[in-house]
Scaffold this active site. Sequence first.
Site, short mmCIF file in Angstrom:
data_model
loop_
_atom_site.label_atom_id
_atom_site.label_comp_id
_atom_site.label_asym_id
_atom_site.label_seq_id
_atom_site.Cartn_x
_atom_site.Cartn_y
_atom_site.Cartn_z
N HIS A 173 0.83 -1.20 0.00
CA HIS A 173 0.00 0.00 0.00
C HIS A 173 0.87 1.25 0.00
O HIS A 173 0.69 2.16 -0.83
CB HIS A 173 -0.91 -0.02 1.24
N GLU A 174 1.82 1.30 0.92
CA GLU A 174 2.67 2.49 1.03
C GLU A 174 3.58 2.64 -0.17
O GLU A 174 3.97 3.76 -0.53
CB GLU A 174 3.49 2.43 2.32
N HIS A 233 1.92 4.90 -2.67
CA HIS A 233 2.12 6.32 -2.37
C HIS A 233 3.54 6.76 -2.70
O HIS A 233 3.76 7.81 -3.31
CB HIS A 233 1.84 6.58 -0.89
#
Length: 434
Positions: free
Chosen positions: A24-25, A28
């Site tokens: 997920h990170e 980003h």
Amino acid sequence: MTAVMTVIGIVVFFLGLLFSIAWHELGHLSTAKLFKIRVPQYMVGFGPTIWSRKKGETEYGFKAIPLGGYIRMIGMFPPGADGRITKRSSSPWRSMIEDAREASYEELLPGDEDRLFYTRKPWKRVIVMFAGPFMNLILAFVLFLVAMMGFGVPMSLPTVADVSPCVVPASQADKPCPQNATPSPAGAAGLQKGDTIVSFDGHPISTYKQLSADIRGSAEKTVPLVVRRGGQQLTLTATIQKNTLAKLDGNGDPIPGSETVTGFLGITPTSGVVQLGVGDSVDRMTEMADTGLHSLIAMPGKIPALWDSVVKGTPRKADSPVGMVGAARVGGEVFAMHLPASQRVAFMVNLLAGINLSLFLFNMLPLLPLDGGHVAGALWESVRRRAAALFKRPDPGPFDVATLMPVAYVVAGIFIGFTLLVLVADVINPVKIS
């Protein structure tokens, strides 16, 4: 051995969870770097740092509590109206706003003025904030495909496991037939254990879900059945009776506590594991996403029952909210069951896929401090600027998301309280699995 397998299941789940968070990170991080935003930190977990290493301008590491993660981007919020970023009011609400603003500039270095998050165009900020949940969606999609196409899906099959002797309501199906009870349509038609129904009323049958829907819609009709028995096909005739049965939802699953008068044949299907194709897998994932969205919307209504499970010891329902600790516990229990290894692995893959789907849906809620809140802020800024240009008004500038920080703290407080309630329930009164 059971305890060992339980521990292994819990460890495997948390490793999968850590990967999901890191993945997920990474969404980003990669998009932020793509748009030249400086990212000082990429961390998996919260709390004290247990390991980190700096590569280039970014510190990568793991923290002690593996229940989340973050990347730190500089300039998440624009300066205040006066161009300052320091606290300048004794108001607690204003202090919240300026504390958040100040934190986003803590690691500002010379030359970073054109590498601030808020200076990027709204569509770029939407991509950066959406990329994290989107990575979870991609991972969920891949894991579901692996589970459904590789391991297969347990489901009911249009093959007869048992024939009911008579017509009785579903609530009395486990009791002997009363005197003068009407024989079941299946028994009267001559259906036998092991028969596979390949056609119902002229419609080819491929799944039990399809067969069940056709039966329920054919009350008081006499229909031909084509069955495969011992390598041969036979045509039988059944008169479908009315009966009181469990009501089904849109996915064909029983709804607890509901009954309806509908068509009844009187067979119990066999169960098996079926490997799905791409189309069926996508259809099933769409159904699961729809169910997940409705479950998320219904979450507030489940809080009273969750509270009762903690305070009064009321048994948890199957659809009770479960946190990461509860999910890990379920994973451990499944690993300890006497099941084929492939089924245990398939369950874990499905569990992690469901977690990633939930992370996508949850993070897309348009509320700060979630990713969806930042996406909503960027979209609103774009609308304001386009409206100003259309009506030839001055550019309103970037939307100051920092002004919503008091709301974000309230939302975060609610989430934390709910998380703690679920955690306590998962520890002292966990959801039981069969």
